[in-house]
Design a protein around this motif. Structure first.
Motif, PDB file in Angstrom:
ATOM      1  N   ILE A 197      44.672 -12.577  -8.683  1.00 35.09           N
ATOM      2  CA  ILE A 197      45.979 -11.917  -8.617  1.00 35.09           C
ATOM      3  C   ILE A 197      46.066 -10.723  -9.562  1.00 35.09           C
ATOM      4  CG2 ILE A 197      48.472 -12.238  -8.824  1.00 35.09           C
ATOM      5  CD1 ILE A 197      47.392 -14.011  -6.630  1.00 35.09           C
ATOM      6  N   ILE A 198      45.972 -11.004 -10.871  1.00 36.29           N
ATOM      7  CA  ILE A 198      46.286  -9.939 -11.826  1.00 36.29           C
ATOM      8  C   ILE A 198      45.310  -8.771 -11.711  1.00 36.29           C
ATOM      9  CG2 ILE A 198      46.546  -9.399 -14.278  1.00 36.29           C
ATOM     10  CD1 ILE A 198      47.474 -12.288 -14.667  1.00 36.29           C
ATOM     11  N   ASP A 199      44.023  -9.114 -11.660  1.00 39.41           N
ATOM     12  CA  ASP A 199      43.019  -8.031 -11.573  1.00 39.41           C
ATOM     13  C   ASP A 199      42.493  -7.883 -10.152  1.00 39.41           C
ATOM     14  OD1 ASP A 199      43.280  -7.832 -14.316  1.00 39.41           O
ATOM     15  OD2 ASP A 199      41.729  -9.340 -14.678  1.00 39.41           O
ATOM     16  N   ASN A 211      42.536 -22.070 -19.238  1.00 40.29           N
ATOM     17  CA  ASN A 211      41.555 -21.089 -18.775  1.00 40.29           C
ATOM     18  C   ASN A 211      40.736 -21.623 -17.607  1.00 40.29           C
ATOM     19  OD1 ASN A 211      42.185 -18.915 -20.393  1.00 40.29           O
ATOM     20  ND2 ASN A 211      41.111 -19.829 -22.138  1.00 40.29           N
ATOM     21  N   THR A 212      40.340 -22.892 -17.701  1.00 40.72           N
ATOM     22  CA  THR A 212      39.572 -23.457 -16.601  1.00 40.72           C
ATOM     23  C   THR A 212      40.320 -24.624 -15.981  1.00 40.72           C
ATOM     24  OG1 THR A 212      38.491 -25.069 -18.004  1.00 40.72           O
ATOM     25  CG2 THR A 212      37.429 -22.915 -17.819  1.00 40.72           C
ATOM     26  N   GLU A 213      39.927 -24.964 -14.772  1.00 43.43           N
ATOM     27  CA  GLU A 213      40.593 -26.064 -14.081  1.00 43.43           C
ATOM     28  C   GLU A 213      40.307 -27.392 -14.778  1.00 43.43           C
ATOM     29  OE1 GLU A 213      40.314 -25.854  -9.751  1.00 43.43           O
ATOM     30  OE2 GLU A 213      40.533 -28.023  -9.708  1.00 43.43           O
ATOM     31  N   ASP A 214      39.124 -27.519 -15.380  1.00 44.07           N
ATOM     32  CA  ASP A 214      38.782 -28.769 -16.055  1.00 44.07           C
ATOM     33  C   ASP A 214      39.732 -29.061 -17.211  1.00 44.07           C
ATOM     34  OD1 ASP A 214      36.811 -29.426 -14.373  1.00 44.07           O
ATOM     35  OD2 ASP A 214      35.138 -28.757 -15.659  1.00 44.07           O
ATOM     36  N   ASP A 241      41.242 -23.285  -9.992  1.00 41.90           N
ATOM     37  CA  ASP A 241      40.357 -22.350 -10.702  1.00 41.90           C
ATOM     38  C   ASP A 241      40.925 -21.842 -12.021  1.00 41.90           C
ATOM     39  OD1 ASP A 241      38.532 -22.605  -8.662  1.00 41.90           O
ATOM     40  OD2 ASP A 241      39.434 -20.952  -7.525  1.00 41.90           O
ATOM     41  N   GLY A 242      42.015 -22.431 -12.455  1.00 44.18           N
ATOM     42  CA  GLY A 242      42.545 -22.118 -13.785  1.00 44.18           C
ATOM     43  C   GLY A 242      43.064 -20.696 -13.929  1.00 44.18           C
ATOM     44  N   MET A 243      43.368 -20.356 -15.142  1.00 42.42           N
ATOM     45  CA  MET A 243      43.918 -19.040 -15.434  1.00 42.42           C
ATOM     46  C   MET A 243      42.872 -17.952 -15.154  1.00 42.42           C
ATOM     47  SD  MET A 243      46.708 -17.714 -16.348  1.00 42.42           S
ATOM     48  CE  MET A 243      47.332 -16.138 -16.929  1.00 42.42           C
ATOM     49  N   ASN A 244      41.606 -18.300 -15.377  1.00 40.74           N
ATOM     50  CA  ASN A 244      40.553 -17.324 -15.081  1.00 40.74           C
ATOM     51  C   ASN A 244      40.595 -16.928 -13.609  1.00 40.74           C
ATOM     52  OD1 ASN A 244      39.775 -17.523 -17.714  1.00 40.74           O
ATOM     53  ND2 ASN A 244      38.084 -18.956 -17.319  1.00 40.74           N
TER      54      ASN A 244
END
Lengths: 172, 397
Positions: free
Chosen positions: B344-346, B310-313, B335-338
């Protein structure tokens, strides 16, 4: 040739056996065993002599489900064939190969035969309940720190000590 | 990483290995004197403790070896056979075997060994064992209740006792050494003389000391896996770690392009993964980065591995663990999946566009925001195949 009575130093033999067990686990992911080969032998014999019986008896069906293919083509059967070869070679080298019914001088051959067959019967039966014998359950179980293996080990040796007194005449 | 079966050594070759191991097994047992019942039962009557010495030395050696191999990451302990624990049948079966031992004078392995050099009593013992197994098989309905009762799973003894593995190993070793000393004294008393072979010599002390020093240094060091996991949770460590990065746009482009040189590794929870997973991605946990399966996954040449969370960390943490395990070509998704969702997706076309480059990017994102969800949906229908995990070795008797 070595003298007949000379055995390897037990600590050295134990160390070598331990290394062998370690190598076995490292290569195959499993330990040593023996009674499993007996089980394969029994299953193979019953399946070939009385296939109809084997195919409607719960135990053999469960075995066939867990072990695909010919029961004799199993790891333990090959390992035990190796034991026969290795022990024979060792016996040859140390001049110990001889056909002989060994028993204490205080008991007759017949007593020894009866005791050996009963002892074998008990061990065979017990090894099925214990899911392995001294090698497969106790020794290999100890190497991988299995609770079941170590408990079986304690029970085997504890049991033997508990019953030893009653059978001392067989040995002393 | 071991075990070598079934990947490096095939199942057929494994049978040859079994034969060779058996030969060594038989040879050692026979050399140790396990081919005579008189020597085998000696420990139960106090006149010969060879069995105990060989057995415990072997058990301790193998146990310490297994722990050490696991400790240094050479052997995947999750893949080795651990005997199951069925408490009641273990106890009852063990007691029956103990009785069989003092009555028959052998155990299965030693009886084969003794039969090989011509002991007739051993051959009879083997015949008896076959009969015993046969009785168990035929009477299985009667034994089944006991056989399957008290199932505890596959615990390790140190877990059952609530100790650490290293502490348990030390206890076992001390126990064995005390048993060696005590039984030597008992033997001397029963036989009226000491066994000249077994008088401790300086060499033994030297060897024992070396082993103790080595094992203490080894076990005092933290266990490799938990050590890496600990470090990967340390902010200072992660701040100084700078993995390669992949932008959301590049990832989207390569997914649309059906790039075979791309492997997405998703470290989100299983639920998150089920809800939305990118085509061709694999769901993993940090622990999955250790062990034999990881080594297999990362063995593909010229593949870029993109870590996703979810996050880059969180991605950085996984990438750090991967690097510590020696895996290269790992990228984290910027920037992770968020970020990927947002960009992209949203994707929503911003009202203000600064320059040409931005215009191109947005144009691409707009397209991707249609294509990627379609690919995700298509992929979802396909993802039914089971995950291929290495199976634990089968063993026992």
């Amino acid at each position: 040739m070595m003298k007949k009575s000379e055995y390897m130093n037990p600590y050295l033999a134990g160390f070598l056996l331990g290394l062998l067990l370690l190598v076995t686990i490292f290569i195959t992911g499993r330990g040593l065993g023996a009674s499993g080969a007996f089980k394969s032998g029994v299953v193979a014999a019953v399946s070939s002599i009385a296939p109809a019986h084997a195919s409607d008896t719960h135990y053999y069906l469960e075995y066939a489900e867990e072990h695909k293919g010919n029961p004799l083509k199993s790891w333990l059967v090959f390992e035990v064939m190796g034991v026969l070869i290795g022990a024979f070679a060792s016996g040859l080298i140390s001049n110990r190969v001889k056909l002989k019914l060994e028993h204490s001088p205080r008991i007759t051959s017949t007593t020894r035969i009866i005791a050996a067959s009963f002892g074998g019967l008990l061990f065979g039966l017990g090894s099925q309940l214990g899911r392995g014998c001294t090698s497969g359950s106790a020794l290999s179980g100890m190497a991988v720190l299995s609770t079941g293996g170590i408990i079986t080990m304690l029970a085997i040796f504890g049991g033997a000590y508990a019953f030893a007194y009653f059978f001392r005449k067989l040995w002393l | 990483m071991a075990p070598l079966v079934p990947d490096i050594i095939g199942n057929e070759l494994n049978l040859v290995v079994a034969l060779l191991i058996g030969i060594a097994f038989g040879f050692i047992l026979e050399q140790a004197g396990f081919s005579t019942s008189k020597k085998l039962v000696g420990l139960f009557y106090g006149y010969d403790f060879t069995v105990l010495r060989v057995f415990f030395t072997a058990g301790i050696t193998a146990m310490i070896g297994v722990i050490a191999f696991g400790h240094f990451g050479l052997l995947d302990l999750n893949l080795i056979y651990v005997n199951p624990t069925y408490i009641w049948s273990a106890i009852v079966g063990g007691l029956i075997m103990g009785l069989g031992f003092v009555v028959g004078g052998f155990c299965p392995g030693t009886s084969v060994c003794a039969a090989a050099i011509g002991k007739i009593d051993a051959m009879i013992f083997i015949a008896g064992s076959f009969l015993g197994v046969f009785i168990f098989a035929e009477g299985y309905p009667y034994f089944e209740g006991l056989y399957k009762s008290g199932f505890w799973g596959y615990p390790h003894m140190f877990e059952t006792l609530g100790m650490s593995q290293a502490a348990f190993a030390v206890v076992m070793t001390v126990f064995a050494v005390v048993a060696f000393i005590a039984t030597t004294m008992i033997e001397k008393k029963v036989n009226g003389k000491s066994n000249p072979e077994l008088v401790p010599v300086r060499m033994y002390y030297g060897l024992a000391l070396t082993v103790i020093v080595i094992s203490l240094t080894a076990f005092l060091m933290p266990e490799r896996q938990s050590d890496i996991l600990n470090r990967s949770s340390n902010e200072a460590v992660l701040n100084s770690f700078d993995p390669m990065k992949m932008t959301a746009d590049e990832l989207a482009y390569r997914i649309i392009d059906n790039d075979r040189k791309l492997q997405i590794m998703d470290f989100r929870t299983q639920d998150d993964f089920k809800q939305l997973n990118l085509p061709g991605s694999e769901n993993l946990t940090y622990e999955n980065l250790f062990g034999k399966d990881a080594a297999k996954t990362f063995s593909r040449k010229n593949v870029d591995y993109v870590f996703l969370a979810n996050t880059e960390d969180e991605e950085k943490k996984a990438a750090y663990i991967a690097r510590e395990n020696g895996y290269e070509n790992v990228y984290v998704l910027s920037d992770g999946m968020n970020g990927f969702r947002e960009k992209i997706i949203d994707f929503r076309m911003p009202s203000k566009i600064e320059n040409r480059h931005e215009a191109d990017t947005y144009k691409f994102r707009e397209k991707a925001s249609i294509l990627i969800p379609e690919l995700i949906k298509e992929n979802k229908d396909k993802v039914t195949q089971e995950k291929k995990e290495s199976k634990r070795a089968l063993g026992g008797c």
